[in-house]
Write an enzyme that holds these catalytic residues in place. Structure first.
Site, PDB file in Angstrom:
ATOM      1  N   ASP A  62     -10.014  -6.656  -3.584  1.00 33.54           N
ATOM      2  CA  ASP A  62      -9.217  -5.349  -3.534  1.00 33.54           C
ATOM      3  C   ASP A  62      -9.422  -4.996  -5.066  1.00 33.54           C
ATOM      4  OD1 ASP A  62      -7.897  -3.028  -3.365  1.00 33.54           O
ATOM      5  OD2 ASP A  62      -5.935  -3.897  -2.873  1.00 33.54           O
ATOM      6  N   SER A  82       0.622  -1.163  -0.068  1.00 34.20           N
ATOM      7  CA  SER A  82      -0.142  -0.083  -0.117  1.00 34.20           C
ATOM      8  C   SER A  82       0.805   1.304   0.014  1.00 34.20           C
ATOM      9  CB  SER A  82      -0.921  -0.181   1.126  1.00 34.20           C
ATOM     10  OG  SER A  82      -2.051   0.870   1.126  1.00 34.20           O
ATOM     11  N   HIS A 139      -7.882  -5.478   0.865  1.00 33.76           N
ATOM     12  CA  HIS A 139      -6.640  -4.752   0.461  1.00 33.76           C
ATOM     13  C   HIS A 139      -5.423  -5.157   1.437  1.00 33.76           C
ATOM     14  CE1 HIS A 139      -4.144  -1.274  -0.623  1.00 33.76           C
ATOM     15  NE2 HIS A 139      -4.128  -0.924   0.477  1.00 33.76           N
TER      16      HIS A 139
END
Length: 268
Positions: A219, A168, A246
């Site tokens: 995701d 991320s 995610h």
């Protein structure tokens, strides 16, 4: 008739007291079971049972410390028990970066650091500037500063061509380093990183670093978006974790660890 009624009521009262007492004894155990099942994270040994890759007796210590100066950077490293002198310097190093809602502690709690150490890797997680126990730094505001930041971390921790794991938000650090100095990495594992659209397909096509792209099939934001760019890397392959969002490594830790260990095994 009256005595019979009294006896019946007395019996029911005693029975009620016994049932209440039994429930009182069982209630704490029931509550504890529900609590632990909701927060318990699979331990490395449990995950290793079907993988047959465990080494040693699972004696792993998580060391913490700081590197760099002004500001200092906090890190965690999994270290196995030393049976015969110093640890081998030939262990492949694996560096874990974290997402915006997490810190280096995430990789410790998940059991990832201990698991990799048990399997013969040098596993290190760092708190990026402004997260966890690392103070903010203006030096990482620009991409070049973030590249220099990681390079200095590698140098001070004596990491020779580590594998970089980036999830991320940490893509802001990892992707620029990959494209500018990918030859400094043995491998790269992006997990739905941000910032992939800041670069062109041609830039990704120049990357020679072996890459394992991991994301969860739920995701549909950063996972699928980053895939569009990352799949341009020639030496890349994709692992999709079914039913994961995610932070797919939290949703499917066993599947994540298996994919990661398999990839690392190919790099040795």
């Amino acid at each position: 008739m009256t005595m019979t009624l009294i006896r019946n009521r007395l019996g029911l009262l005693v029975l009620g007291v016994l049932v209440t007492f039994v429930l009182y004894l069982l209630l704490p155990a029931i509550q504890h079971e529900r609590f632990t099942s909701s927060v318990d994270i699979p331990k490395p040994r449990a995950m290793e049972e079907d993988m047959k890759k465990g080494q040693g007796a699972g004696n792993i210590t998580i060391l913490t410390g700081t590197v760099l100066q002004n500001p200092s950077v906090f890190f965690r490293e999994a270290v196995p028990a030393q049976k015969d002198g110093a640890l081998s310097t030939e262990r492949l190093a694996v560096v874990f970066l974290h997402g915006q809602s997490f810190t280096s502690k995430t990789w410790e709690k998940l059991g990832t650091l201990a698991l990799l150490s048990e399997n013969g890797y040098r596993a290190i997680a760092i708190d990026l500037p402004g997260y966890g126990d690392s103070p903010p730094s203006s030096a990482v505001e620009a991409a070049q500063g973030r590249i220099a930041f990681l390079q200095q971390i590698f140098k001070e921790l004596n990491l020779q061509k580590p594998v970089l794991i980036s999830s991320s938000m940490s893509g802001r650090y990892a992707i620029p380093l990959l494209l500018a100095s990918g030859d400094q990495l043995k491998g790269f594992v992006p997990i739905a990183p941000v910032g992939t659209k800041d670069f062109t397909a041609q830039q990704y096509q120049q990357v020679k670093t072996p890459t394992l792209i991991i994301y969860g099939d739920r995701d549909t934001g950063l996972g699928t978006q980053s895939l569009q760019s990352l799949q341009e890397i020639p030496k890349s392959r994709v692992v999709v974790l079914p039913g994961a969002g995610h932070a797919c490594y939290l949703d499917k830790p066993q599947e994540f660890h298996k994919a990661l260990l398999s990839f690392l095994g190919e790099l040795k």
